[in-house]
Design a protein around this motif. Structure first.
Motif, PDB file in Angstrom:
ATOM      1  N   ASP A 114       4.504  13.635  17.720  1.00 13.27           N
ATOM      2  CA  ASP A 114       3.779  14.520  16.809  1.00 13.27           C
ATOM      3  C   ASP A 114       3.580  13.878  15.437  1.00 13.27           C
ATOM      4  N   PHE A 115       4.454  12.909  15.108  1.00 18.00           N
ATOM      5  CA  PHE A 115       4.435  12.290  13.782  1.00 18.00           C
ATOM      6  C   PHE A 115       4.177  10.793  13.895  1.00 18.00           C
ATOM      7  N   TRP A 116       3.666  10.224  12.801  1.00 20.29           N
ATOM      8  CA  TRP A 116       3.479   8.780  12.693  1.00 20.29           C
ATOM      9  C   TRP A 116       4.847   8.155  12.464  1.00 20.29           C
ATOM     10  N   LEU A 117       5.396   7.508  13.510  1.00 19.53           N
ATOM     11  CA  LEU A 117       6.706   6.881  13.413  1.00 19.53           C
ATOM     12  C   LEU A 117       6.559   5.418  13.026  1.00 19.53           C
ATOM     13  N   ARG A 118       7.530   4.929  12.256  1.00 17.93           N
ATOM     14  CA  ARG A 118       7.478   3.555  11.758  1.00 17.93           C
ATOM     15  C   ARG A 118       7.489   2.520  12.866  1.00 17.93           C
ATOM     16  N   LYS A 119       8.052   2.849  13.995  1.00 19.94           N
ATOM     17  CA  LYS A 119       8.138   1.887  15.097  1.00 19.94           C
ATOM     18  C   LYS A 119       6.849   1.809  15.919  1.00 19.94           C
ATOM     19  N   ASP A 120       5.940   2.748  15.692  1.00 14.67           N
ATOM     20  CA  ASP A 120       4.747   2.855  16.534  1.00 14.67           C
ATOM     21  C   ASP A 120       3.524   2.225  15.882  1.00 14.67           C
TER      22      ASP A 120
ATOM     23  N   TRP B 224       0.839  -1.187   0.000  1.00 15.04           N
ATOM     24  CA  TRP B 224       0.000   0.000   0.000  1.00 15.04           C
ATOM     25  C   TRP B 224       0.879   1.243   0.000  1.00 15.04           C
ATOM     26  N   GLN B 225       0.460   2.254  -0.729  1.00 14.43           N
ATOM     27  CA  GLN B 225       1.185   3.529  -0.750  1.00 14.43           C
ATOM     28  C   GLN B 225       0.372   4.585  -0.012  1.00 14.43           C
ATOM     29  N   VAL B 226       1.039   5.307   0.885  1.00 10.55           N
ATOM     30  CA  VAL B 226       0.347   6.353   1.634  1.00 10.55           C
ATOM     31  C   VAL B 226       0.316   7.638   0.805  1.00 10.55           C
ATOM     32  N   ARG B 227      -0.884   8.191   0.684  1.00  6.22           N
ATOM     33  CA  ARG B 227      -1.097   9.428  -0.060  1.00  6.22           C
ATOM     34  C   ARG B 227      -1.849  10.410   0.826  1.00  6.22           C
ATOM     35  N   GLY B 228      -1.847  11.667   0.415  1.00  7.29           N
ATOM     36  CA  GLY B 228      -2.512  12.692   1.192  1.00  7.29           C
ATOM     37  C   GLY B 228      -4.019  12.673   1.011  1.00  7.29           C
ATOM     38  N   ASP B 229      -4.666  13.567   1.734  1.00 11.22           N
ATOM     39  CA  ASP B 229      -6.114  13.693   1.674  1.00 11.22           C
ATOM     40  C   ASP B 229      -6.562  14.049   0.261  1.00 11.22           C
ATOM     41  N   ILE B 230      -7.727  13.573  -0.105  1.00  8.49           N
ATOM     42  CA  ILE B 230      -8.298  13.875  -1.417  1.00  8.49           C
ATOM     43  C   ILE B 230      -8.458  15.382  -1.602  1.00  8.49           C
ATOM     44  N   ARG B 231      -8.616  16.104  -0.493  1.00  2.75           N
ATOM     45  CA  ARG B 231      -8.824  17.556  -0.540  1.00  2.75           C
ATOM     46  C   ARG B 231      -7.511  18.335  -0.483  1.00  2.75           C
ATOM     47  N   ASN B 232      -6.458  17.700   0.010  1.00  2.00           N
ATOM     48  CA  ASN B 232      -5.190  18.392   0.194  1.00  2.00           C
ATOM     49  C   ASN B 232      -4.065  17.378   0.154  1.00  2.00           C
ATOM     50  N   ASP B 233      -3.591  17.040  -1.038  1.00  6.32           N
ATOM     51  CA  ASP B 233      -2.567  16.011  -1.189  1.00  6.32           C
ATOM     52  C   ASP B 233      -1.271  16.447  -0.513  1.00  6.32           C
TER      53      ASP B 233
ATOM     54  N   GLU C 240       3.051  16.407  -0.020  1.00  5.28           N
ATOM     55  CA  GLU C 240       4.274  16.448  -0.825  1.00  5.28           C
ATOM     56  C   GLU C 240       5.066  15.160  -0.617  1.00  5.28           C
ATOM     57  N   ARG C 241       5.592  14.599  -1.696  1.00  4.74           N
ATOM     58  CA  ARG C 241       6.399  13.376  -1.617  1.00  4.74           C
ATOM     59  C   ARG C 241       7.532  13.555  -0.607  1.00  4.74           C
ATOM     60  N   GLY C 242       7.642  12.632   0.343  1.00  6.28           N
ATOM     61  CA  GLY C 242       8.684  12.681   1.354  1.00  6.28           C
ATOM     62  C   GLY C 242       8.316  13.467   2.599  1.00  6.28           C
ATOM     63  N   ALA C 243       7.143  14.096   2.621  1.00 12.96           N
ATOM     64  CA  ALA C 243       6.733  14.869   3.793  1.00 12.96           C
ATOM     65  C   ALA C 243       6.329  13.920   4.924  1.00 12.96           C
ATOM     66  N   PRO C 244       6.855  14.118   6.148  1.00 16.97           N
ATOM     67  CA  PRO C 244       6.442  13.271   7.276  1.00 16.97           C
ATOM     68  C   PRO C 244       4.948  13.421   7.552  1.00 16.97           C
ATOM     69  N   ILE C 245       4.297  12.302   7.869  1.00 16.17           N
ATOM     70  CA  ILE C 245       2.865  12.307   8.147  1.00 16.17           C
ATOM     71  C   ILE C 245       2.643  12.605   9.630  1.00 16.17           C
ATOM     72  N   LYS C 246       1.928  13.670   9.919  1.00 15.39           N
ATOM     73  CA  LYS C 246       1.629  14.032  11.301  1.00 15.39           C
ATOM     74  C   LYS C 246       0.488  13.179  11.847  1.00 15.39           C
ATOM     75  N   CYS C 247       0.508  12.957  13.152  1.00 14.95           N
ATOM     76  CA  CYS C 247      -0.630  12.320  13.812  1.00 14.95           C
ATOM     77  C   CYS C 247      -1.880  13.177  13.597  1.00 14.95           C
ATOM     78  N   GLU C 248      -3.011  12.529  13.469  1.00  9.58           N
ATOM     79  CA  GLU C 248      -4.307  13.165  13.201  1.00  9.58           C
ATOM     80  C   GLU C 248      -4.454  13.627  11.746  1.00  9.58           C
ATOM     81  N   SER C 249      -3.458  13.360  10.900  1.00 12.62           N
ATOM     82  CA  SER C 249      -3.583  13.694   9.483  1.00 12.62           C
ATOM     83  C   SER C 249      -4.640  12.816   8.819  1.00 12.62           C
ATOM     84  N   ILE C 250      -5.236  13.322   7.745  1.00  7.75           N
ATOM     85  CA  ILE C 250      -6.142  12.538   6.915  1.00  7.75           C
ATOM     86  C   ILE C 250      -5.347  12.040   5.715  1.00  7.75           C
TER      87      ILE C 250
END
Length: 229
Positions: free
Chosen positions: A142-148, A70-79, A81-91
């Motif tokens: 604050d961010f979705w970490l791979r270990k969590d 699976w590939q993680v992508r941004g919200d349909i309303r607000n994509d 940027e490639r390589g941007a860390p995903i924050k907790c509570e992000s859509i």
């Protein structure tokens, strides 16, 4: 600029870079493992025989299956940027690499547990509001970490991506039902597994080989291959 202000800036930069380190990033492709059962989130071009009739989503114990990326992508309303860390509570949206559909849910009943059905929907990543999921972190990061471990909460219905343990027969014998469930519990905790992780441009490059990944040929110098667990 006095020495005190310089120190404050350095401390803030250090905290920010530490928070970003090993974060799941936009554009990364990985397998997603249920922490209760160890099964991978999976899909394939097999449609449900009831409910929505859309493409089925299951859990598989097979670590080598190429249909579990699976590939993680941004919200349909607000994509994002490639390589941007995903924050907790992000859509976010999760794009199934093999069939090019999005992880989706809606108010149809799942076939085995009678929970809320989860399917794969859309064409070439173009879907609808039912593809939106909130990243619910289980730590104070604050961010979705791979270990969590995290939960994915379906935005439209408020329910959580869930693996009940109910097992299918033919034509997907041995695979487990994926559904959405109303309450947070141990069966809806998920963690990223082996895949291709896009590093933020400010992070040092590192890589290890994922021998079972069929995406190796698509890597770039900014991609990180993690080992199968």
């Amino acid at each position: 600029m006095n020495i005190f202000i310089q120190c404050v800036i350095l401390i803030c930069l250090f905290k920010f870079s530490s928070g970003n380190k090993d974060a799941v990033t936009c554009g990364s492709t990985f397998k997603f493992v249920n922490q209760q059962s160890g099964d991978r989130l999976h899909s394939h071009d097999v449609k449900y025989g009831s409910g929505s009739g859309q493409q089925s989503v299951t859990g598989t114990p097979n670590a080598d299956d190429v249909n579990s990326y699976w590939q993680v992508r941004g919200d349909i309303r607000n994509d994002c940027e490639r390589g941007a860390p995903i924050k907790c509570e992000s859509i976010i949206r999760l794009f199934h690499v093999t069939t090019r559909r999005n992880l989706h849910s809606h108010k149809y009943t799942s076939p085995l547990s009678n929970n809320q059905e989860v399917s794969a929907y859309g064409e070439d990543g173009v879907g609808d509001e039912g593809d939106r999921w909130k990243v619910v972190c289980t730590t104070k990061n604050d961010f979705w970490l791979r270990k969590d471990a995290i939960r994915l909460q379906h935005v439209s219905t408020g329910q959580y991506l869930h693996l009940s343990g109910d097992t299918f027969g033919r034509p997907i014998h041995g695979q487990k039902e994926i559904s959405c469930y109303s309450y947070a519990n141990s069966q809806n905790l998920w963690k990223v597994d082996a895949g291709v992780y896009i590093r933020p441009s400010s992070e040092p490059l590192s890589s290890t080989r994922d021998e079972n990944s069929n995406t190796r040929s698509e890597s770039t110098k900014n991609d990180h291959f993690d080992d199968e667990l």
